[in-house]
Design a protein around this motif. Sequence first.
Motif, PDB file in Angstrom:
ATOM      1  N   SER A   1    -120.589 -18.890  35.273  1.00  0.00           N
ATOM      2  CA  SER A   1    -120.914 -20.282  34.942  1.00  0.00           C
ATOM      3  C   SER A   1    -121.377 -20.395  33.493  1.00  0.00           C
ATOM      4  O   SER A   1    -122.278 -19.680  33.062  1.00  0.00           O
ATOM      5  CB  SER A   1    -122.004 -20.792  35.876  1.00  0.00           C
ATOM      6  N   PRO A   2    -120.806 -21.331  32.706  1.00  0.00           N
ATOM      7  CA  PRO A   2    -121.222 -21.504  31.308  1.00  0.00           C
ATOM      8  C   PRO A   2    -122.457 -22.398  31.195  1.00  0.00           C
ATOM      9  O   PRO A   2    -123.026 -22.552  30.114  1.00  0.00           O
ATOM     10  CB  PRO A   2    -120.009 -22.165  30.669  1.00  0.00           C
ATOM     11  N   VAL A   3    -122.891 -22.994  32.267  1.00  0.00           N
ATOM     12  CA  VAL A   3    -124.035 -23.900  32.223  1.00  0.00           C
ATOM     13  C   VAL A   3    -125.318 -23.085  32.182  1.00  0.00           C
ATOM     14  O   VAL A   3    -125.498 -22.167  32.980  1.00  0.00           O
ATOM     15  CB  VAL A   3    -124.008 -24.822  33.459  1.00  0.00           C
ATOM     16  N   PRO A   4    -126.186 -23.422  31.225  1.00  0.00           N
ATOM     17  CA  PRO A   4    -127.432 -22.670  31.140  1.00  0.00           C
ATOM     18  C   PRO A   4    -128.358 -22.974  32.297  1.00  0.00           C
ATOM     19  O   PRO A   4    -128.356 -24.007  32.864  1.00  0.00           O
ATOM     20  CB  PRO A   4    -128.051 -23.117  29.821  1.00  0.00           C
TER      21      PRO A   4
END
Length: 145
Positions: A142-145
């Motif tokens: 997932s690229p979401v922090p």
Amino acid sequence: MVLVALVGGGCAAKWAYRQGEEAATQGEWDLAVARYTRALEKDPDNIGYKIALENARIQASRYHYDEAKKHLAAKDPERAAEELEIASNYDPSNRSVADDLLLVRQQILERERERSERDHYEEMKAEAEAARVPLPVLSPRSPVP
């Protein structure tokens, strides 16, 4: 006619008394009580029948009290309570039977209360497991922090 009825009633009483004696010698105290009771109903003024009936009642009470002790030793309080009730009915003056009956009834109530609590706990446990929300899983991509 009246004489025949009186003689017939006396014979029936003696017959029932003899059957009661036979049952008593065989240790069948419940049957002995029933037979002596019938003899006393036929001849209510006979003191011998009254004494025999009272003795049979005491012996039947002792027998059922001993049976209750066996059931208690086998961890069967329900059957023990039944036997104690029978013993108490035969000899209501026996305080040890009455005291034991009270204790066994309390034991049964305690056992039922514990069983009810255990069932309630199991229900709550099942409800909690059914309502359990799965934990979120984080994806490493997932690229979401």
